[in-house]
Scaffold this motif. Structure first.
Motif, PDB file in Angstrom:
ATOM      1  N   PRO A  43      35.215  63.477  51.896  1.00  0.00           N
ATOM      2  CA  PRO A  43      36.516  62.791  51.981  1.00  0.00           C
ATOM      3  C   PRO A  43      37.027  62.289  50.636  1.00  0.00           C
ATOM      4  CG  PRO A  43      35.117  62.129  53.813  1.00  0.00           C
ATOM      5  CD  PRO A  43      34.257  62.943  52.887  1.00  0.00           C
ATOM      6  N   GLY A  44      36.123  62.069  49.692  1.00  0.00           N
ATOM      7  CA  GLY A  44      36.540  61.617  48.365  1.00  0.00           C
ATOM      8  C   GLY A  44      36.963  62.744  47.445  1.00  0.00           C
ATOM      9  N   GLY A  45      36.832  63.981  47.923  1.00  0.00           N
ATOM     10  CA  GLY A  45      37.272  65.131  47.139  1.00  0.00           C
ATOM     11  C   GLY A  45      36.188  65.811  46.325  1.00  0.00           C
ATOM     12  N   GLY A  68      30.689  76.151  39.089  1.00  0.00           N
ATOM     13  CA  GLY A  68      32.010  75.898  38.500  1.00  0.00           C
ATOM     14  C   GLY A  68      32.901  75.080  39.402  1.00  0.00           C
ATOM     15  N   LEU A  69      32.872  75.377  40.703  1.00  0.00           N
ATOM     16  CA  LEU A  69      33.703  74.633  41.646  1.00  0.00           C
ATOM     17  C   LEU A  69      33.218  73.199  41.800  1.00  0.00           C
ATOM     18  CD1 LEU A  69      34.273  77.352  44.409  1.00  0.00           C
ATOM     19  CD2 LEU A  69      35.901  76.548  42.696  1.00  0.00           C
ATOM     20  N   VAL A  70      31.894  73.013  41.798  1.00  0.00           N
ATOM     21  CA  VAL A  70      31.353  71.654  41.856  1.00  0.00           C
ATOM     22  C   VAL A  70      31.824  70.858  40.644  1.00  0.00           C
ATOM     23  CG1 VAL A  70      29.231  70.283  41.686  1.00  0.00           C
ATOM     24  CG2 VAL A  70      29.339  72.230  43.260  1.00  0.00           C
ATOM     25  N   GLY A  71      31.784  71.490  39.470  1.00  0.00           N
ATOM     26  CA  GLY A  71      32.234  70.802  38.269  1.00  0.00           C
ATOM     27  C   GLY A  71      33.722  70.549  38.258  1.00  0.00           C
ATOM     28  N   LEU A  72      34.500  71.560  38.670  1.00  0.00           N
ATOM     29  CA  LEU A  72      35.954  71.455  38.601  1.00  0.00           C
ATOM     30  C   LEU A  72      36.495  70.410  39.560  1.00  0.00           C
ATOM     31  CD1 LEU A  72      38.501  72.686  37.309  1.00  0.00           C
ATOM     32  CD2 LEU A  72      38.611  74.241  39.255  1.00  0.00           C
ATOM     33  N   PHE A  73      35.953  70.378  40.777  1.00  0.00           N
ATOM     34  CA  PHE A  73      36.457  69.452  41.789  1.00  0.00           C
ATOM     35  C   PHE A  73      35.584  68.219  41.920  1.00  0.00           C
ATOM     36  CE2 PHE A  73      37.988  73.663  43.513  1.00  0.00           C
ATOM     37  CZ  PHE A  73      39.262  73.506  43.006  1.00  0.00           C
ATOM     38  N   GLY A  74      34.849  67.919  40.855  1.00  0.00           N
ATOM     39  CA  GLY A  74      33.996  66.746  40.899  1.00  0.00           C
ATOM     40  C   GLY A  74      34.771  65.457  40.697  1.00  0.00           C
ATOM     41  N   GLY A  75      36.048  65.574  40.296  1.00  0.00           N
ATOM     42  CA  GLY A  75      36.860  64.394  40.027  1.00  0.00           C
ATOM     43  C   GLY A  75      37.554  63.885  41.264  1.00  0.00           C
ATOM     44  N   PRO A  76      38.456  62.941  41.092  1.00  0.00           N
ATOM     45  CA  PRO A  76      39.152  62.339  42.229  1.00  0.00           C
ATOM     46  C   PRO A  76      40.124  63.307  42.878  1.00  0.00           C
ATOM     47  CG  PRO A  76      40.105  61.607  40.164  1.00  0.00           C
ATOM     48  CD  PRO A  76      38.867  62.376  39.812  1.00  0.00           C
ATOM     49  N   VAL A  77      40.442  63.048  44.136  1.00  0.00           N
ATOM     50  CA  VAL A  77      41.419  63.859  44.846  1.00  0.00           C
ATOM     51  C   VAL A  77      42.746  63.794  44.105  1.00  0.00           C
ATOM     52  CG1 VAL A  77      42.675  64.162  47.008  1.00  0.00           C
ATOM     53  CG2 VAL A  77      40.304  63.393  47.042  1.00  0.00           C
ATOM     54  N   GLY A  78      43.396  64.941  43.979  1.00  0.00           N
ATOM     55  CA  GLY A  78      44.699  64.960  43.323  1.00  0.00           C
ATOM     56  C   GLY A  78      44.620  65.364  41.873  1.00  0.00           C
ATOM     57  N   ALA A  79      43.405  65.479  41.331  1.00  0.00           N
ATOM     58  CA  ALA A  79      43.289  65.956  39.948  1.00  0.00           C
ATOM     59  C   ALA A  79      43.750  67.401  39.904  1.00  0.00           C
ATOM     60  CB  ALA A  79      41.842  65.850  39.466  1.00  0.00           C
ATOM     61  N   ALA A 113      40.247  71.545  51.469  1.00  0.00           N
ATOM     62  CA  ALA A 113      40.731  70.163  51.412  1.00  0.00           C
ATOM     63  C   ALA A 113      39.570  69.206  51.691  1.00  0.00           C
ATOM     64  CB  ALA A 113      41.840  69.966  52.436  1.00  0.00           C
ATOM     65  N   PRO A 114      39.716  67.949  51.322  1.00  0.00           N
ATOM     66  CA  PRO A 114      38.657  66.973  51.616  1.00  0.00           C
ATOM     67  C   PRO A 114      38.290  66.986  53.103  1.00  0.00           C
ATOM     68  CG  PRO A 114      40.232  66.013  50.099  1.00  0.00           C
ATOM     69  CD  PRO A 114      40.794  67.344  50.508  1.00  0.00           C
ATOM     70  N   GLY A 115      36.978  67.005  53.368  1.00  0.00           N
ATOM     71  CA  GLY A 115      36.492  67.036  54.745  1.00  0.00           C
ATOM     72  C   GLY A 115      36.218  68.432  55.270  1.00  0.00           C
ATOM     73  N   LYS A 116      36.539  69.447  54.484  1.00  0.00           N
ATOM     74  CA  LYS A 116      36.329  70.828  54.935  1.00  0.00           C
ATOM     75  C   LYS A 116      35.094  71.447  54.276  1.00  0.00           C
ATOM     76  CE  LYS A 116      40.868  72.132  56.594  1.00  0.00           C
ATOM     77  NZ  LYS A 116      41.827  73.247  56.702  1.00  0.00           N
ATOM     78  N   PHE A 117      34.736  72.634  54.794  1.00  0.00           N
ATOM     79  CA  PHE A 117      33.556  73.360  54.333  1.00  0.00           C
ATOM     80  C   PHE A 117      33.974  74.770  53.933  1.00  0.00           C
ATOM     81  CE2 PHE A 117      32.278  70.039  57.144  1.00  0.00           C
ATOM     82  CZ  PHE A 117      31.052  69.580  56.683  1.00  0.00           C
TER      83      PHE A 117
END
Length: 279
Positions: A43-45, A68-79, A113-117
């Protein structure tokens, strides 16, 4: 050509059903799966890997994509994807080496999106229908990106530019030494300039040496990946029907052609780096 496929699901159970469906398609010979992983975006993105293959060299591509995806989306939602706020250097480097486009990353960010797999995989397919149909039954859609050796396409340009820089610095350094010898004495400013040039030459030399060693190791890794993929294709073809076996044999030929092209680029870059040190 290998393709990265990202399939998103609303819950974890569906994601594992999607992974199983992918494995069935591989067993049938409809696709060849080099590697796969299951990801979750909380949920935190933030993205984490729930399950990853340990396939050795054959799974390097999907491993790099997952990291790469773990690193790229490791920041807050909306980055924003293009800004890569919160992204790790290693993660971004992995995505650059894979040639991941902004359009692909934007689509993944939108669907995952947050909450998805998600199930991510590196595959080879002659038709998109089998995978799309199987995922549609599970309520998922597929986002694809061809695996392009993006960094390999830039290798020769990068090494050539560094080689030219090295030659320029050596020429400039020699000219300053000649001028100082003629004048028999140098000012403090000239001595400082000489030191700066020497430091630049040493730094550029170390960079070229690192490049040569790096491309040597990349070549070794590419050969290991080729051997592993051929072995996997042979295993897949062993129990396949004749018509399926012919498609798998074609995949083998394509894998070898891709390796030959990459090998040529890496060997050329390695040779350019070596030439820089020749008189």
């Amino acid at each position: 050509m290998s393709t990265f496929a990202v399939m998103t699901f609303g819950d974890e159970q569906k994601a594992y059903e999607g992974l199983h469906a992918l494995q069935v398609l591989h067993a049938e010979g409809a696709v060849t799966v080099w590697g796969s992983a299951v990801l979750q975006r909380d949920p935190g993105g933030r993205v984490s890997i729930l399950k990853g293959d340990d396939e050795g060299p054959v799974g390097t591509g999907v491993g790099a994509l997952a990291g790469g995806l773990v690193g790229l989306f490791g920041g807050p939602v909306g980055a924003a994807v293009g800004v890569t706020l919160g992204a790790t250097v290693g993660g971004v480097r992995d995505l650059v080496q894979l040639g991941a486009s902004e359009e692909f990353l934007a689509a993944v960010e939108r669907d995952l999106a947050p909450g998805k797999f998600a199930v991510i995989a590196e595959i080879v397919e002659e038709s998109v229908v089998p995978l799309d149909a199987g995922m549609e039954e599970l309520g998922a859609k597929v986002v694809r990106e061809d695996r392009v050796a993006f960094e390999a396409d830039l290798i020769e340009k990068r090494v050539s530019a560094r080689k030219a820089r090295f030659a320029q610095l050596k020429a400039e350094h020699a000219e300053h030494r000649k001028q100082r010898a003629q004048e028999r004495a140098g000012t403090k400013a000239e001595a400082m300039m000489q030191k700066l040039l020497t430091d630049q030459i040493d730094s550029t030399r170390q960079s070229l040496e690192y490049m040569g060693e790096r491309y040597e190791w990349q070549l070794v890794g590419a050969k290991q990946e080729l051997d592993a993929k051929i072995e996997a294709l042979l295993a897949q073809a062993a129990g396949a029907k004749p018509e399926v076996r012919s498609r798998i044999e074609q995949r083998m030929a394509e894998v070898r052609d891709e390796f030959a092209e990459r090998q040529q680029k890496l060997e050329r870059a390695r040779e350019l780096a070596r030439q820089a040190f020749q008189p």
